[in-house]
Design a protein around this motif. Structure first.
Motif, PDB file in Angstrom:
ATOM      1  N   LYS A 187       0.851  -1.181   0.000  1.00  0.00           N
ATOM      2  CA  LYS A 187       0.000   0.000   0.000  1.00  0.00           C
ATOM      3  C   LYS A 187       0.889   1.232   0.000  1.00  0.00           C
ATOM      4  N   PRO A 188       0.531   2.181  -0.812  1.00  0.00           N
ATOM      5  CA  PRO A 188       1.340   3.402  -0.809  1.00  0.00           C
ATOM      6  C   PRO A 188       1.229   4.088   0.557  1.00  0.00           C
ATOM      7  N   VAL A 189       2.297   4.624   1.007  1.00  0.00           N
ATOM      8  CA  VAL A 189       2.321   5.295   2.300  1.00  0.00           C
ATOM      9  C   VAL A 189       1.580   6.621   2.156  1.00  0.00           C
ATOM     10  N   GLY A 190       0.508   6.757   2.954  1.00  0.00           N
ATOM     11  CA  GLY A 190      -0.282   7.977   2.901  1.00  0.00           C
ATOM     12  C   GLY A 190       0.232   9.006   3.890  1.00  0.00           C
ATOM     13  N   LEU A 191      -0.022  10.233   3.560  1.00  0.00           N
ATOM     14  CA  LEU A 191       0.409  11.320   4.414  1.00  0.00           C
ATOM     15  C   LEU A 191      -0.652  11.540   5.497  1.00  0.00           C
ATOM     16  N   ASP A 192      -0.257  11.516   6.741  1.00  0.00           N
ATOM     17  CA  ASP A 192      -1.183  11.729   7.849  1.00  0.00           C
ATOM     18  C   ASP A 192      -1.269  13.228   8.115  1.00  0.00           C
TER      19      ASP A 192
ATOM     20  N   SER B 286      -3.597  14.675  10.105  1.00  0.00           N
ATOM     21  CA  SER B 286      -4.327  15.002  11.333  1.00  0.00           C
ATOM     22  C   SER B 286      -3.486  15.867  12.266  1.00  0.00           C
TER      23      SER B 286
END
Length: 134
Positions: free
Chosen positions: A10-15, A17
């Motif tokens: 899975k591509p690393v998503g930018l958090d 929050s």
């Protein structure tokens, strides 16, 4: 020979929050700081003061409460126990205006408003503005 395909990662998503929390905190600090600068605290709070006025300038019917025993309904003295009789004599629907001094305890006003005689009566509080002239 069967060769297994490599698993897809899975591509690393930018958090985001943490960034949103930081922005919200910065906005809170900004509004707190600018609110204090634009609205400096005043020395004292102006409290309304009851003064003598002609009855024709006040709304009718008005109950003026001077102390526990001295009440006037439209300028006519009325005993606190007979308030129900006096209000019943008014034309329906009744909107009773109450004027009470600023020194009076809040419990006195609450006691007046909780009377059985005023259960079906619309009540409005009347305050008088004190004008300070130089």
């Amino acid at each position: 020979m069967i060769r297994a395909l490599p698993r897809r990662h899975k591509p690393v998503g930018l958090d985001v929050s943490l960034a949103i929390v930081n922005i919200v905190l910065l906005l809170i600090f900004f509004f707190l700081a600018t609110g204090q600068l634009l609205n400096p605290p005043t020395e004292g709070v102006e409290i309304s003061e009851t003064t003598e006025l002609p009855l024709d300038q006040l709304p009718a019917p008005i109950l003026i409460v001077r102390d526990d025993a001295i009440w006037e309904l439209d300028g006519v003295p009325v005993a606190p126990d007979l308030l129900g009789v006096a209000v019943a004599a008014l034309d329906a629907p009744v909107t009773l205006h109450i004027l009470i001094g600023r020194e009076a305890p809040a419990s006195a006003l609450i006691d007046i408003m909780n009377r059985d005689a005023l259960r079906d009566v619309e009540i409005k509080l009347v305050t008088l503005r004190r004008t300070v002239r130089p």
